[in-house]
Design a protein around this motif. Structure first.
Motif, PDB file in Angstrom:
ATOM      1  N   VAL A 168     -10.950  -4.146   3.194  1.00 12.76           N
ATOM      2  CA  VAL A 168     -10.932  -2.866   2.337  1.00 12.76           C
ATOM      3  C   VAL A 168     -12.051  -1.999   2.980  1.00 12.76           C
ATOM      4  CG1 VAL A 168     -11.031  -1.681   0.418  1.00 12.76           C
ATOM      5  CG2 VAL A 168      -9.750  -4.009   0.155  1.00 12.76           C
ATOM      6  N   ASP A 169     -11.695  -0.704   3.389  1.00 11.60           N
ATOM      7  CA  ASP A 169     -12.663   0.223   3.929  1.00 11.60           C
ATOM      8  C   ASP A 169     -13.138   0.813   2.759  1.00 11.60           C
ATOM      9  OD1 ASP A 169     -13.465   2.860   4.976  1.00 11.60           O
ATOM     10  OD2 ASP A 169     -12.529   2.171   6.938  1.00 11.60           O
ATOM     11  N   GLN A 213       5.652  -8.529   3.222  1.00 12.56           N
ATOM     12  CA  GLN A 213       4.691  -8.919   1.815  1.00 12.56           C
ATOM     13  C   GLN A 213       3.305  -8.991   1.944  1.00 12.56           C
ATOM     14  OE1 GLN A 213       6.565 -10.062  -0.621  1.00 12.56           O
ATOM     15  NE2 GLN A 213       8.466  -9.539   0.562  1.00 12.56           N
ATOM     16  N   VAL A 214       2.728  -8.609   0.830  1.00 11.56           N
ATOM     17  CA  VAL A 214       1.289  -8.420   0.999  1.00 11.56           C
ATOM     18  C   VAL A 214       0.422  -8.885  -0.141  1.00 11.56           C
ATOM     19  CG1 VAL A 214       1.334  -6.154  -0.171  1.00 11.56           C
ATOM     20  CG2 VAL A 214      -0.848  -6.608   1.206  1.00 11.56           C
ATOM     21  N   SER A 215      -0.497  -9.671   0.246  1.00 10.04           N
ATOM     22  CA  SER A 215      -1.351 -10.300  -0.877  1.00 10.04           C
ATOM     23  C   SER A 215      -2.838  -9.977  -0.697  1.00 10.04           C
ATOM     24  CB  SER A 215      -1.439 -12.162  -0.632  1.00 10.04           C
ATOM     25  OG  SER A 215      -2.181 -12.622  -1.495  1.00 10.04           O
ATOM     26  N   MET A 216      -3.522  -9.265  -1.731  1.00 14.14           N
ATOM     27  CA  MET A 216      -4.781  -8.718  -1.626  1.00 14.14           C
ATOM     28  C   MET A 216      -5.548  -9.047  -2.766  1.00 14.14           C
ATOM     29  SD  MET A 216      -5.302  -4.655  -0.984  1.00 14.14           S
ATOM     30  CE  MET A 216      -3.937  -4.094  -2.437  1.00 14.14           C
ATOM     31  N   THR A 217      -6.750  -9.200  -2.326  1.00 14.22           N
ATOM     32  CA  THR A 217      -7.844  -9.360  -3.612  1.00 14.22           C
ATOM     33  C   THR A 217      -8.661  -8.134  -3.599  1.00 14.22           C
ATOM     34  OG1 THR A 217      -7.983 -11.742  -3.266  1.00 14.22           O
ATOM     35  CG2 THR A 217      -9.879 -10.724  -4.407  1.00 14.22           C
ATOM     36  N   LEU A 218      -8.739  -7.521  -4.698  1.00 11.02           N
ATOM     37  CA  LEU A 218      -9.565  -6.428  -4.909  1.00 11.02           C
ATOM     38  C   LEU A 218     -10.855  -6.343  -5.829  1.00 11.02           C
ATOM     39  CD1 LEU A 218      -7.263  -3.038  -5.045  1.00 11.02           C
ATOM     40  CD2 LEU A 218      -8.685  -4.100  -2.816  1.00 11.02           C
ATOM     41  N   THR A 247      -9.902  -7.915   0.562  1.00  6.31           N
ATOM     42  CA  THR A 247      -9.271  -8.469   1.877  1.00  6.31           C
ATOM     43  C   THR A 247      -7.771  -8.349   1.452  1.00  6.31           C
ATOM     44  OG1 THR A 247      -9.470 -10.742   1.156  1.00  6.31           O
ATOM     45  CG2 THR A 247     -11.304  -9.955   2.399  1.00  6.31           C
ATOM     46  N   ALA A 248      -6.900  -8.432   2.611  1.00  2.00           N
ATOM     47  CA  ALA A 248      -5.583  -8.550   2.267  1.00  2.00           C
ATOM     48  C   ALA A 248      -4.873  -9.179   3.523  1.00  2.00           C
ATOM     49  CB  ALA A 248      -5.142  -7.013   2.203  1.00  2.00           C
ATOM     50  N   THR A 249      -3.575  -9.780   3.192  1.00  3.43           N
ATOM     51  CA  THR A 249      -2.923 -10.548   4.202  1.00  3.43           C
ATOM     52  C   THR A 249      -1.479  -9.889   4.102  1.00  3.43           C
ATOM     53  OG1 THR A 249      -4.062 -12.632   4.041  1.00  3.43           O
ATOM     54  CG2 THR A 249      -1.830 -12.609   5.138  1.00  3.43           C
ATOM     55  N   ASP A 270       3.359   2.682  12.254  1.00  2.00           N
ATOM     56  CA  ASP A 270       4.641   2.004  11.195  1.00  2.00           C
ATOM     57  C   ASP A 270       4.306   2.767   9.702  1.00  2.00           C
ATOM     58  OD1 ASP A 270       6.665   0.712  10.032  1.00  2.00           O
ATOM     59  OD2 ASP A 270       5.305  -0.862   9.261  1.00  2.00           O
ATOM     60  N   SER A 271       5.319   3.261   8.924  1.00  2.00           N
ATOM     61  CA  SER A 271       5.079   3.969   7.979  1.00  2.00           C
ATOM     62  C   SER A 271       6.185   3.452   7.083  1.00  2.00           C
ATOM     63  CB  SER A 271       5.065   5.254   8.019  1.00  2.00           C
ATOM     64  OG  SER A 271       6.149   5.914   8.550  1.00  2.00           O
ATOM     65  N   GLY A 272       6.080   4.029   5.651  1.00  2.00           N
ATOM     66  CA  GLY A 272       7.071   3.748   4.624  1.00  2.00           C
ATOM     67  C   GLY A 272       6.382   3.729   3.155  1.00  2.00           C
ATOM     68  N   THR A 273       6.995   2.965   2.183  1.00  2.00           N
ATOM     69  CA  THR A 273       6.599   2.925   1.045  1.00  2.00           C
ATOM     70  C   THR A 273       6.213   1.627   0.516  1.00  2.00           C
ATOM     71  OG1 THR A 273       8.889   2.108   0.224  1.00  2.00           O
ATOM     72  CG2 THR A 273       8.508   4.407   0.336  1.00  2.00           C
ATOM     73  N   VAL A 274       5.379   1.495  -0.446  1.00  2.00           N
ATOM     74  CA  VAL A 274       4.441   0.397  -0.986  1.00  2.00           C
ATOM     75  C   VAL A 274       4.557   0.472  -2.495  1.00  2.00           C
ATOM     76  CG1 VAL A 274       2.356   1.497  -1.010  1.00  2.00           C
ATOM     77  CG2 VAL A 274       2.420  -0.995  -0.738  1.00  2.00           C
ATOM     78  N   ASN A 275       4.675  -0.972  -2.930  1.00  2.00           N
ATOM     79  CA  ASN A 275       4.881  -1.097  -4.437  1.00  2.00           C
ATOM     80  C   ASN A 275       4.140  -2.590  -4.722  1.00  2.00           C
ATOM     81  OD1 ASN A 275       5.472  -1.847  -7.062  1.00  2.00           O
ATOM     82  ND2 ASN A 275       7.283  -0.565  -6.986  1.00  2.00           N
ATOM     83  N   ILE A 276       2.912  -2.525  -5.206  1.00  2.00           N
ATOM     84  CA  ILE A 276       2.160  -3.692  -5.397  1.00  2.00           C
ATOM     85  C   ILE A 276       1.601  -3.707  -7.000  1.00  2.00           C
ATOM     86  CG2 ILE A 276       1.456  -4.115  -3.100  1.00  2.00           C
ATOM     87  CD1 ILE A 276      -1.180  -2.412  -3.710  1.00  2.00           C
ATOM     88  N   LEU A 277       1.232  -4.932  -7.529  1.00  2.00           N
ATOM     89  CA  LEU A 277       0.651  -5.040  -8.739  1.00  2.00           C
ATOM     90  C   LEU A 277      -0.575  -6.120  -8.935  1.00  2.00           C
ATOM     91  CD1 LEU A 277       2.518  -7.555 -10.013  1.00  2.00           C
ATOM     92  CD2 LEU A 277       4.224  -5.890 -10.032  1.00  2.00           C
ATOM     93  N   ILE A 278      -0.975  -6.160  -9.982  1.00  2.00           N
ATOM     94  CA  ILE A 278      -1.985  -7.436 -10.216  1.00  2.00           C
ATOM     95  C   ILE A 278      -1.221  -8.319 -10.819  1.00  2.00           C
ATOM     96  CG2 ILE A 278      -3.956  -8.079 -11.715  1.00  2.00           C
ATOM     97  CD1 ILE A 278      -5.296  -5.622 -11.366  1.00  2.00           C
ATOM     98  N   ILE A 279      -1.229  -9.758 -10.516  1.00  2.00           N
ATOM     99  CA  ILE A 279      -0.531 -10.811 -10.646  1.00  2.00           C
ATOM    100  C   ILE A 279      -1.537 -11.634 -11.700  1.00  2.00           C
ATOM    101  CG2 ILE A 279       0.990 -10.894  -8.996  1.00  2.00           C
ATOM    102  CD1 ILE A 279      -0.956 -13.035  -7.738  1.00  2.00           C
TER     103      ILE A 279
END
Length: 263
Positions: free
Chosen positions: A199-200, A164-169, A185-187, A254-263
């Protein structure tokens, strides 16, 4: 079609009123002027005669009634999507854009805000001039969106582990070659090679073909989680990111797929 709020980081509707003299004369409004938000534009064109279509995306900046920036044409066999396409235009009752394509072809768009929703664009396009692309015309529709906000979603590794990811952009206020960057930042919990990230500055926010880079926030480390994929507007407001990720830290990979959205 998404509806970004008219306030905040979306469009601003500026009403200019003129005063018609004194002595009981009435106050007469001048024509309404729509002022576009400077940010990420994503416009899809549909041909009137040829199958398929194309999408253009990139950054536009506004100065008064003038628009300028750089956009990119996706899914073209004529030139790479990384090719910078200069854009000029104006905004008022309509949004008129002119894109200078390679080899001298011109792509013109005449757009309005359907239903008065300033985050939406709808109208027509015309592709003229001799070159790789066949001259064409048809309809066009698009949106403007931002990646600024609170994000949540999942990383699904190739080994089957879900994180699970929680992030502020926070999207940068200016673009370079049609591409924005971001801070934040992200957790990440449940997987990947590290859990806390910043975030780089090499992050590239465009729309399709974006890259979001997360650095391990722990002092003295050099871990990176790189997300490759597409930012896009979300129905009913906000944005999404869908793509792949690769995470490294020391011997961890580690690698894979990601799916995130603004809440």
């Amino acid at each position: 079609m998404s509806r970004l709020p008219i306030c905040g980081f979306s469009f601003i509707l500026v009403l200019c009123f003129g005063f018609a003299g004194c002595g009981g004369s009435s106050m007469m409004p001048t024509p309404t002027q729509a002022s576009l938000f400077s940010g990420i534009f994503q416009i899809t064109a549909t041909s009137a005669s040829n199958p398929g279509g194309f999408m253009i995306s990139g950054g536009l900046m506004q100065n008064g009634n003038n628009l300028s920036g750089v956009m990119h044409l996706n899914s073209s066999t004529c030139f790479a999507s990384s090719t910078d396409i200069p854009v000029t235009g104006t905004t008022g009752d309509t949004v008129d854009l002119t894109l200078s394509l390679p080899a001298g072809q011109m792509l013109s768009l005449n757009l309005t805000h359907p239903g008065g929703h300033l985050s939406d664009l709808s109208g027509s396009f015309a592709l003229t001039g001799a070159g790789c692309l066949t001259p064409d015309q048809g309809t066009a529709s698009g949106e403007i969106f931002t990646v600024t906000g609170m994000w949540t979603g999942t990383f699904l590794s190739n080994s089957g582990v879900t994180s699970q990811v929680s992030m502020t952009l926070m999207q940068t206020p200016t673009e370079v070659n049609g591409v924005f960057s971001a801070t934040g930042t992200a957790t990440i919990t449940g997987g990947t090679c590290f859990s806390g990230a910043t975030v780089d500055q090499a992050t590239a926010v465009l729309g399709p073909g974006s890259q979001l880079i997360l650095d391990n926030s722990q002092s003295g480390t050099n871990g990176k989680t790189t997300l490759q994929g597409d930012f896009g507007p979300r129905a009913f407001g906000g944005a999404t990111f869908v793509g792949t990720y690769t995470s490294t830290q020391g011997t961890c990979s580690d690698s894979g797929t990601v799916n995130i959205l603004i809440i």
